[in-house]
Design a protein around this motif. Structure first.
Motif, PDB file in Angstrom:
ATOM      1  N   GLN A 278     -32.203  43.992 -16.128  1.00 19.09           N
ATOM      2  CA  GLN A 278     -32.677  44.761 -14.985  1.00 19.09           C
ATOM      3  C   GLN A 278     -33.426  46.016 -15.397  1.00 19.09           C
ATOM      4  O   GLN A 278     -34.236  46.533 -14.623  1.00 19.09           O
ATOM      5  CB  GLN A 278     -31.482  45.147 -14.101  1.00 19.09           C
ATOM      6  N   ALA A 279     -33.137  46.554 -16.582  1.00 11.80           N
ATOM      7  CA  ALA A 279     -33.749  47.818 -16.998  1.00 11.80           C
ATOM      8  C   ALA A 279     -35.031  47.556 -17.787  1.00 11.80           C
ATOM      9  O   ALA A 279     -35.110  46.618 -18.572  1.00 11.80           O
ATOM     10  CB  ALA A 279     -32.765  48.623 -17.844  1.00 11.80           C
ATOM     11  N   ALA A 280     -35.997  48.403 -17.549  1.00 12.60           N
ATOM     12  CA  ALA A 280     -37.254  48.358 -18.299  1.00 12.60           C
ATOM     13  C   ALA A 280     -37.314  49.602 -19.171  1.00 12.60           C
ATOM     14  O   ALA A 280     -37.411  50.724 -18.670  1.00 12.60           O
ATOM     15  CB  ALA A 280     -38.439  48.300 -17.346  1.00 12.60           C
ATOM     16  N   PHE A 281     -37.242  49.414 -20.475  1.00 14.85           N
ATOM     17  CA  PHE A 281     -37.214  50.542 -21.400  1.00 14.85           C
ATOM     18  C   PHE A 281     -38.639  50.876 -21.829  1.00 14.85           C
ATOM     19  O   PHE A 281     -39.405  49.991 -22.212  1.00 14.85           O
ATOM     20  CB  PHE A 281     -36.358  50.207 -22.625  1.00 14.85           C
ATOM     21  N   ASP A 282     -38.935  52.156 -21.760  1.00 10.67           N
ATOM     22  CA  ASP A 282     -40.274  52.626 -22.125  1.00 10.67           C
ATOM     23  C   ASP A 282     -40.122  53.935 -22.889  1.00 10.67           C
ATOM     24  O   ASP A 282     -39.944  55.006 -22.308  1.00 10.67           O
ATOM     25  CB  ASP A 282     -41.129  52.825 -20.874  1.00 10.67           C
ATOM     26  N   ALA A 283     -40.134  53.832 -24.213  1.00  9.37           N
ATOM     27  CA  ALA A 283     -39.948  55.013 -25.052  1.00  9.37           C
ATOM     28  C   ALA A 283     -41.187  55.901 -25.003  1.00  9.37           C
ATOM     29  O   ALA A 283     -42.317  55.422 -25.080  1.00  9.37           O
ATOM     30  CB  ALA A 283     -39.661  54.590 -26.490  1.00  9.37           C
ATOM     31  N   ARG A 284     -40.933  57.208 -24.849  1.00  6.30           N
ATOM     32  CA  ARG A 284     -42.008  58.187 -24.826  1.00  6.30           C
ATOM     33  C   ARG A 284     -41.777  59.222 -25.918  1.00  6.30           C
ATOM     34  O   ARG A 284     -40.759  59.226 -26.590  1.00  6.30           O
ATOM     35  CB  ARG A 284     -42.098  58.853 -23.450  1.00  6.30           C
ATOM     36  N   GLY A 285     -42.748  60.124 -26.040  1.00  5.84           N
ATOM     37  CA  GLY A 285     -42.634  61.135 -27.074  1.00  5.84           C
ATOM     38  C   GLY A 285     -41.424  62.041 -26.883  1.00  5.84           C
ATOM     39  O   GLY A 285     -40.777  62.444 -27.858  1.00  5.84           O
TER      40      GLY A 285
END
Length: 309
Positions: A278-285
């Motif tokens: 269910q979770a969408a992981f989007d790594a940022r700075g």
């Protein structure tokens, strides 16, 4: 009276009762302060329902921990917790406790629940404050307090300092777990563990156990209410043991039956061994910076503890 390191202090005959009263009074005062803090925070926390999990009660908030990618949050805070445990001195433990408290404040957690958890831990950790000073091995430079009433037992102040350091580190780790688990849905946190390489079956077992242990607690509470309505009262006799044995047996049977019903319901909904992601992981700075900041902070804590304290 000044006590030099490595010396032995003989206490006056009446100092043992006074010391016991001071320790007991300090424990009672700490309990009252924690209860007062919980009462003050009660207005801002919803009433707890034991049939609903509450470990992720603050997931709907907004803070730097809520906006942090779960994968980096797990690595960063767990690494910081290990660094906190690696401290040796009392000053290092108190510094770790202060850092954990700042993190809990920044995460805007419910202090009523925090006070309850710390209060539950305090009853166990208080034993260290009494046992370790009496059982710590005497080393050169230790300061001992000898009571005439029990001359065979020496109160080692180094043992007391070590016990306080253990308590400080335990409270620090407990506080740090609040921003880790309370600021994101538990399912998302466990999915982040799976993305980090933890087997998916382990995450599923943790999620199901956490969800249904509250259901079983609620079932036990309702059964207990039904027994009390029918006139049952706990007493120190064989009849009470027989009734409690039947109670535990019925609770086990009901739990076993509920497990089958839950499994059938999951299969009816198409469960094939894996939960849908269910979770969408989007790594940022910012996630990388927070994770690196935790590692640097933990390393600095250990270096300060080793080189300064």
């Amino acid at each position: 009276m000044a006590v030099l390191p490595g010396s032995t202090l003989e206490a006056a005959p009446g100092i043992l009762p006074a010391a016991v009263l001071i320790l007991a009074g300090g424990g009672v005062l700490a309990v009252l302060l924690l209860k007062r803090a919980a009462a003050r925070a009660q207005s801002s926390c919803p009433e707890q329902n034991w049939s609903v999990p509450t470990i992720d009660h603050a997931q709907a908030g907004d803070s730097l921990f809520h906006r942090w990618d779960v994968r980096f949050k797990l690595v960063g805070l767990l690494s910081l917790a290990f660094f906190m445990v690696a401290t040796r001195s009392l000053a290092g433990g108190l510094l770790a406790l202060g850092l954990a408290g700042i993190a809990a404040v920044a995460a805007r957690v419910c202090w009523k629940r925090v006070a309850r958890r710390l209060l539950a831990m305090a009853g166990f950790l208080a034993m260290f404050l009494l046992i370790m000073p009496l059982t710590a091995a005497v080393q050169p430079g230790d300061t001992l307090v000898i009571f005439p009433e029990i001359a065979a037992l020496a109160f080692n102040l180094r043992g007391l300092e070590l016990a306080l350091a253990i308590c400080a580190k335990a409270f620090a780790v407990a506080l740090l777990m609040e921003p880790l688990f309370a600021t994101a849905p538990l399912s998302t946190t466990l999915e982040g563990l799976s993305r980090l390489g933890v087997p998916a079956r382990v995450s599923q077992m943790i999620l199901l156990a956490h969800r249904y242990i509250f259901v079983f607690l609620d079932e036990a509470r309702r059964m207990s209410i039904g027994m009390n309505v029918r006139g049952f009262r706990k007493r120190t006799r064989v009849e009470t043991l027989r009734v409690m044995g039947n109670f535990l047996g019925m609770l086990f049977i009901r739990s076993f039956e509920r497990t089958h019903r839950v499994h059938d319901a999951m299969q009816a909904r198409g469960f094939e061994g894996e939960f849908p992601r269910q979770a969408a992981f989007d790594a940022r700075g910012g996630d990388w910076l927070k994770g690196a900041g935790c590692l640097i902070l933990g390393l600095a804590l250990v270096l300060i503890d080793r080189l300064w304290f």
